[in-house]
Design a protein around this motif. Structure first.
Motif, PDB file in Angstrom:
ATOM      1  N   GLN A 173       1.012  -1.174  -0.002  1.00 25.57           N
ATOM      2  CA  GLN A 173      -0.010   0.073   0.103  1.00 25.57           C
ATOM      3  C   GLN A 173       0.915   1.305   0.139  1.00 25.57           C
ATOM      4  OE1 GLN A 173      -3.050  -0.018   2.953  1.00 25.57           O
ATOM      5  NE2 GLN A 173      -3.674  -2.181   2.542  1.00 25.57           N
ATOM      6  N   THR A 174       1.943   1.184   0.931  1.00 24.39           N
ATOM      7  CA  THR A 174       2.946   2.328   0.931  1.00 24.39           C
ATOM      8  C   THR A 174       3.363   2.519  -0.378  1.00 24.39           C
ATOM      9  OG1 THR A 174       3.197   1.769   3.293  1.00 24.39           O
ATOM     10  CG2 THR A 174       4.784   3.249   2.178  1.00 24.39           C
ATOM     11  N   SER A 175       3.894   1.658  -1.235  1.00 26.70           N
ATOM     12  CA  SER A 175       4.653   1.805  -2.350  1.00 26.70           C
ATOM     13  C   SER A 175       3.729   2.353  -3.473  1.00 26.70           C
ATOM     14  CB  SER A 175       5.230   0.380  -2.882  1.00 26.70           C
ATOM     15  OG  SER A 175       4.144  -0.497  -3.293  1.00 26.70           O
ATOM     16  N   THR A 176       2.474   2.071  -3.401  1.00 19.31           N
ATOM     17  CA  THR A 176       1.344   2.654  -4.168  1.00 19.31           C
ATOM     18  C   THR A 176       1.253   4.022  -4.004  1.00 19.31           C
ATOM     19  OG1 THR A 176       0.339   0.387  -4.181  1.00 19.31           O
ATOM     20  CG2 THR A 176      -0.931   2.382  -5.087  1.00 19.31           C
ATOM     21  N   GLU A 177       0.986   4.440  -2.814  1.00 25.15           N
ATOM     22  CA  GLU A 177       1.137   5.885  -2.351  1.00 25.15           C
ATOM     23  C   GLU A 177       2.307   6.661  -3.008  1.00 25.15           C
ATOM     24  OE1 GLU A 177       0.494   5.858   1.963  1.00 25.15           O
ATOM     25  OE2 GLU A 177      -1.295   4.914   1.623  1.00 25.15           O
ATOM     26  N   ILE A 178       3.651   5.730  -2.906  1.00 26.18           N
ATOM     27  CA  ILE A 178       4.597   6.732  -3.246  1.00 26.18           C
ATOM     28  C   ILE A 178       4.556   6.913  -4.749  1.00 26.18           C
ATOM     29  CG2 ILE A 178       7.125   6.310  -3.703  1.00 26.18           C
ATOM     30  CD1 ILE A 178       7.238   4.998  -1.065  1.00 26.18           C
ATOM     31  N   LEU A 179       4.199   5.758  -5.452  1.00 28.43           N
ATOM     32  CA  LEU A 179       3.879   5.757  -6.763  1.00 28.43           C
ATOM     33  C   LEU A 179       2.943   7.020  -7.504  1.00 28.43           C
ATOM     34  CD1 LEU A 179       3.648   2.541  -8.215  1.00 28.43           C
ATOM     35  CD2 LEU A 179       5.400   3.992  -8.941  1.00 28.43           C
ATOM     36  N   PHE A 180       2.141   7.416  -6.690  1.00 32.47           N
ATOM     37  CA  PHE A 180       1.016   8.359  -6.833  1.00 32.47           C
ATOM     38  C   PHE A 180       1.629   9.723  -6.631  1.00 32.47           C
ATOM     39  CE2 PHE A 180      -2.472  11.285  -5.124  1.00 32.47           C
ATOM     40  CZ  PHE A 180      -3.236  11.405  -6.457  1.00 32.47           C
ATOM     41  N   ASP A 181       2.281   9.791  -5.527  1.00 31.47           N
ATOM     42  CA  ASP A 181       2.772  11.316  -4.981  1.00 31.47           C
ATOM     43  C   ASP A 181       4.062  11.546  -5.639  1.00 31.47           C
ATOM     44  OD1 ASP A 181       0.827  11.496  -2.782  1.00 31.47           O
ATOM     45  OD2 ASP A 181       1.991  10.564  -1.473  1.00 31.47           O
ATOM     46  N   LYS A 182       4.666  10.466  -6.274  1.00 29.34           N
ATOM     47  CA  LYS A 182       5.799  10.834  -7.098  1.00 29.34           C
ATOM     48  C   LYS A 182       7.067  11.240  -6.373  1.00 29.34           C
ATOM     49  CE  LYS A 182       3.268  11.553 -11.513  1.00 29.34           C
ATOM     50  NZ  LYS A 182       3.364  10.457 -11.747  1.00 29.34           N
ATOM     51  N   GLU A 183       7.028  10.857  -5.128  1.00 31.79           N
ATOM     52  CA  GLU A 183       8.302  11.282  -4.129  1.00 31.79           C
ATOM     53  C   GLU A 183       8.157  10.487  -3.056  1.00 31.79           C
ATOM     54  OE1 GLU A 183       8.283  15.182  -2.668  1.00 31.79           O
ATOM     55  OE2 GLU A 183       6.287  15.317  -1.926  1.00 31.79           O
ATOM     56  N   ILE A 184       9.280  10.213  -2.196  1.00 31.55           N
ATOM     57  CA  ILE A 184       9.171   9.508  -1.027  1.00 31.55           C
ATOM     58  C   ILE A 184       9.440  10.532   0.391  1.00 31.55           C
ATOM     59  CG2 ILE A 184      10.256   7.681   0.407  1.00 31.55           C
ATOM     60  CD1 ILE A 184      11.450   6.414  -2.314  1.00 31.55           C
ATOM     61  N   THR A 185       8.487  10.781   0.865  1.00 32.38           N
ATOM     62  CA  THR A 185       8.703  11.524   2.025  1.00 32.38           C
ATOM     63  C   THR A 185       9.208  10.777   3.174  1.00 32.38           C
ATOM     64  OG1 THR A 185       6.538  10.878   2.726  1.00 32.38           O
ATOM     65  CG2 THR A 185       6.326  12.804   1.234  1.00 32.38           C
ATOM     66  N   ASN A 186       9.857  12.002   3.987  1.00 30.90           N
ATOM     67  CA  ASN A 186      10.314  11.489   5.500  1.00 30.90           C
ATOM     68  C   ASN A 186       9.390  10.549   6.172  1.00 30.90           C
ATOM     69  OD1 ASN A 186      12.723  12.836   4.784  1.00 30.90           O
ATOM     70  ND2 ASN A 186      12.146  14.329   5.848  1.00 30.90           N
ATOM     71  N   LEU A 187       8.166  11.025   6.148  1.00 27.04           N
ATOM     72  CA  LEU A 187       7.074  10.148   6.724  1.00 27.04           C
ATOM     73  C   LEU A 187       6.969   8.813   6.078  1.00 27.04           C
ATOM     74  CD1 LEU A 187       4.938  10.201   9.180  1.00 27.04           C
ATOM     75  CD2 LEU A 187       3.217  11.089   7.422  1.00 27.04           C
ATOM     76  N   LYS A 188       7.090   8.722   4.838  1.00 30.49           N
ATOM     77  CA  LYS A 188       7.046   7.332   4.293  1.00 30.49           C
ATOM     78  C   LYS A 188       8.316   6.519   4.367  1.00 30.49           C
ATOM     79  CE  LYS A 188       3.162   7.662   2.049  1.00 30.49           C
ATOM     80  NZ  LYS A 188       2.476   8.877   2.243  1.00 30.49           N
ATOM     81  N   LYS A 189       9.426   7.196   4.805  1.00 29.58           N
ATOM     82  CA  LYS A 189      10.626   6.565   5.113  1.00 29.58           C
ATOM     83  C   LYS A 189      10.242   5.982   6.299  1.00 29.58           C
ATOM     84  CE  LYS A 189      13.719   8.888   2.007  1.00 29.58           C
ATOM     85  NZ  LYS A 189      15.028   9.865   1.883  1.00 29.58           N
ATOM     86  N   GLU A 190       9.893   6.829   7.233  1.00 31.51           N
ATOM     87  CA  GLU A 190       9.803   6.089   8.688  1.00 31.51           C
ATOM     88  C   GLU A 190       9.079   4.965   8.809  1.00 31.51           C
ATOM     89  OE1 GLU A 190       8.448   9.401  10.877  1.00 31.51           O
ATOM     90  OE2 GLU A 190      10.420  10.592  10.869  1.00 31.51           O
ATOM     91  N   SER A 191       7.969   5.013   7.890  1.00 35.26           N
ATOM     92  CA  SER A 191       7.014   3.872   8.000  1.00 35.26           C
ATOM     93  C   SER A 191       7.668   2.843   7.357  1.00 35.26           C
ATOM     94  CB  SER A 191       5.745   4.441   6.989  1.00 35.26           C
ATOM     95  OG  SER A 191       5.009   3.315   6.912  1.00 35.26           O
ATOM     96  N   PHE A 192       8.457   2.932   6.305  1.00 36.78           N
ATOM     97  CA  PHE A 192       9.019   1.779   5.594  1.00 36.78           C
ATOM     98  C   PHE A 192      10.075   1.200   6.540  1.00 36.78           C
ATOM     99  CE2 PHE A 192       8.477   2.634   1.030  1.00 36.78           C
ATOM    100  CZ  PHE A 192       7.618   1.414   0.920  1.00 36.78           C
TER     101      PHE A 192
END
Length: 761
Positions: A173-192
């Motif tokens: 799900q997180t990778s799908t959100e990254i594809l849509f946003d076209k960037e990896i936020t710090n929040l996404k990195k922390e989640s990963f």
């Protein structure tokens, strides 16, 4: 046997319940696979609907995803049907009916939802499915499995793998959100990073737990059937972990390409269910094998018990006639023994029953020997032994009792004592007291009485008696022992007389103590009377003075004084050794001598102390006393202090809070200890400014103990003075005494408490 069979049945039932739980886990695992896949498709649909892309391509993608949704929906419906079929068979045992209905209703509500709401509500369904799985595991004994191999297989299929699948789904799900946003936020990195940490932890636990299952598998078939799948799954996870670490390390503007990374996660997610299915299959095999083992063991026990029972029945029938013949002979012999006849039995039998007969003969001989030994003890005992009726007549006595009471023989005693109450006890009511105690307690020990001997002289005896009752609870007779305690009793009487004499002497001592207490009280009052009064202290120019003295329970020798003569101010503080009348009198002598020398206008501090010492020394020698005292004297004039004499340290706290301590050990010598001390005397000059504080004290303050025997101490005294340096002298005194009392608590005060506070105006 019943316990053993019940235990086997209980284990079979326990294992069967685990198999029931495994039956639930299969459709639950499939639902756990299909529902997240459906959620991911809805997520992709939602994000693509927000993007402005080619309408034709969007329509084709939508049609493909719709077909996939329809296929997944059919699969999910089928798995719910399978789960319902399992529940119809096993729901009563596992108690899942109501929970399954709630789960199915949630799915029905979710089927028609689409877009963002449909995507998010899948989380709620997955949470309910996870709770349903936990209930199945808890209710089917899977979590309590006693064997290590099946326990760790259960842990992998019901706990570790579902948690890892949940993490992989979240990463997708997180990778799908990254594809849509076209960037990896710090929040996404922390989640990963958080998901990656959990995934690695569960992967390590899964690998180590399955290795334990392999090592503890008695059949040895788990490693061959599961190790290959476990390695493939671990390799897929390693690839996912490595790719995730690369993504986390890239710049925030990094755009995640749709393709390899998401395929790796999807592959790991899918293969986890393959591994889970294989584990569930092996778990079923092991549980079925365990039930077969219990069943075979139960059959063996039943066959073994049947054989043993048949053998016992055969032996019993053969043994019965022989036993009955022997029992008959034993019955005849027992009747002969009760009648006092011959008690030896001869049997022709050579089997085990002959051992019973020999044992019977041995018991009979032992009884005869025991009776002889008892008779010997009865006849030769040092203590008297008796049996009496309730009415007060002796049934039997031994020779020792006859000797204690002064009779020549047992027969003579039984003949002459016909009523114990009147013929034996000196106190006629003693027999009635004895019977009342026996009626209430059945036993009595150390019952002491004065009795008559045959010649009517008296002795003291101690009786230990018990009552024997019939079947109706009525006392039949008494039996017990008698000991002559005349010598001990005479010693007790003599001791009582000595105690009375001691008590009389103690009363005299109390009167003497009262007289001495009165004398000490007079001395204590004299000690308080000669202390300086507050109105005298208020007249001292230049100084704000506050004094305090509290004597201990005994008269002590603490001394302080503030004297003024022709503008000269003499301040003194001292402590006489010991307590009592001598110490109090010596303190009064010192006060009188100081006042006298001041009146004679002796101005030199060293000569002042030398004359004072010779005066006190002469009085001490006349009193033949070993008392002496420490004494410090201060001459004050216009802010200048001249300190002389040996006592405790003098504390000076300047207005700015600076602490100064003046040791007096080299300024003098104990007063009254030696006649000539002039060479030991010295003086020290201290200058005070406005607001400076001087504190004098005795060791009754610094050496005061609390309940834990901890000393108050000089450091704590200095701390309190520094805290209140800006206060008036009386406030400083009150603060010190209050803190001292809080330290002492309920502890007894053993020494006088004396405090003198001076503050420069």
């Amino acid at each position: 046997m019943n316990l053993l069979l019940s235990e086997l049945d209980s284990r079979i039932e326990f294992t069967q319940k685990e198999i029931y739980g495994n039956a639930y886990l299969r459709p639950i695992s499939q639902l756990w696979q299909y529902i997240p896949q459906r959620q991911l498709i809805l997520q992709n649909q939602f994000y693509k609907s927000l993007q402005s892309i080619n309408l034709t391509a969007q329509s084709e993608a939508l049609q493909l995803q719709t077909r996939e949704l329809d296929d997944l929906q059919s699969l999910i419906d089928n798995e719910f049907v399978s789960l319902s079929n399992v529940d119809r068979r096993l729901g009563v045992t596992i108690q899942t009916g109501e929970k399954l209905k709630n789960l199915q209703l949630s799915w029905q509500d979710l089927r028609d939802m689409s877009g963002f709401i449909g995507f998010r509500n899948h989380d709620l369904l997955l949470e309910k499915l996870a709770q349903f799985r936990v209930h199945v595991v808890d209710s089917s004994n899977l979590i309590l499995d006693p064997d290590l191999d099946t326990y760790y297989l259960m842990d992998a299929s019901a706990v570790k793998l579902p948690e890892m699948q949940k993490i992989l789904n979240k990463m997708m799900q997180t990778s799908t959100e990254i594809l849509f946003d076209k960037e990896i936020t710090n929040l996404k990195k922390e989640s990963f990073i958080s998901l990656l940490s959990l995934l690695e932890e569960y992967n390590n636990d899964l690998t180590s737990n399955l290795e334990r299952a392999f090592r503890n598998n008695p059949r040895g078939n788990l490693r061959d059937s599961l190790s290959s799948s476990l390695r493939i799954f671990a390799a897929n996870l390693s690839e996912v972990i490595a790719n995730t670490n690369q993504i986390v390390g890239k710049d925030n503007k990094f755009s995640l390409a749709d393709g390899f990374y998401r395929q790796a996660i999807a592959s790991s997610f899918k293969y986890s269910f393959t591994l889970s299915q294989q584990i569930v299959d092996r778990l079923d095999e092991l549980l079925i094998y365990r039930i077969q083992g219990f069943t075979q063991r139960k059959q063996f026990i039943l066959i073994f018990v049947a054989v043993i029972f048949s053998a016992i029945l055969y032996l019993f029938i053969g043994f019965y006639l022989s036993v009955m013949r022997t029992v008959h002979q034993l019955d005849v012999a027992a009747k002969q023994m009760t009648l006092g006849g011959a008690i030896s039995i001869n049997l022709d039998s050579k089997d085990e029953l002959s051992m019973v007969v020999r044992s019977f003969n041995s018991v009979a001989i032992a009884l005869r020997e025991s009776e002889a030994k008892y008779r010997s003890i009865f006849e030769n005992s040092v203590d008297g032994i008796f049996q009496t009726t309730v009415e007060g007549k002796y049934l039997s006595v031994n020779p020792a009792l006859a000797r204690i009471y002064g009779y020549e023989s047992v027969e003579q005693m039984l003949e002459e004592i016909v009523d114990i109450q009147s013929d034996l006890y000196v106190d006629r009511d003693r027999r009635q007291q004895f019977q009342s105690l026996m009626e209430a307690n059945d036993t009595i020990t150390n019952f002491e009485s004065q009795v008559y001997k045959r010649d009517r002289t008296t002795i003291w005896i101690s009786e230990n008696v018990r009552a024997l009752r019939d079947d109706n609870g009525k006392i039949v007779y008494y039996e017990g022992t008698v000991e002559d305690i005349s010598q001990r009793k005479m010693a007790e009487i003599a001791l009582e007389k000595a105690n009375k004499q001691i008590l009389a002497l103690n009363d005299l001592l109390k009167l003497e103590n009262l007289r001495m207490s009165s004398e000490l009280d007079v001395t204590r009052k004299l000690q308080q009377m000669i202390l300086p009064k507050d109105k005298e202290l208020a007249l001292i120019a230049g100084l704000d003075i506050a004094g305090f003295m509290e004597p201990a329970d005994e008269v002590g020798g603490d001394y302080y004084d503030v004297l003024q003569q022709n503008g000269r101010i003499k301040i003194g503080i001292g402590d006489v050794t010991g307590h009592g009348l001598e110490s109090g009198m010596l303190m009064i002598m010192v006060q009188t001598a100081v006042r006298t020398l001041l009146q004679s206008e002796e101005n030199d501090p060293v000569r002042f102390l030398d004359i004072l010492n010779r005066t006190i020394y002469g009085n001490v020698q006349r009193m033949s006393s070993d008392k002496n005292l420490t004494l410090s004297l201060i001459d004050y004039e216009h802010g200048k202090l001249i300190l002389s004499g040996q006592h405790e340290e003098m504390i000076v706290v300047r207005k700015n809070g600076k602490l100064e301590r003046f040791d007096t050990i080299d300024l003098g010598f104990p007063i009254g200890l030696e006649e000539e001390i002039f060479d030991f005397l010295s003086q020290k000059h201290i200058y005070l400014k406005e607001g400076d504080v001087v504190v004098l004290y005795t060791d009754g303050i610094t050496e005061a103990e609390n309940e834990e025997r901890q000393l108050y101490g000089l450091d704590r005294l200095c701390e309190v003075i520094c805290q209140h340096v800006d206060d008036p002298a009386i406030a400083i005194r009150q603060a010190v005494i209050a803190d001292l009392r809080s330290h002492i608590g309920t502890q007894k005060i053993y020494d006088d408490i004396t405090l003198l506070v001076l503050k420069q105006k």
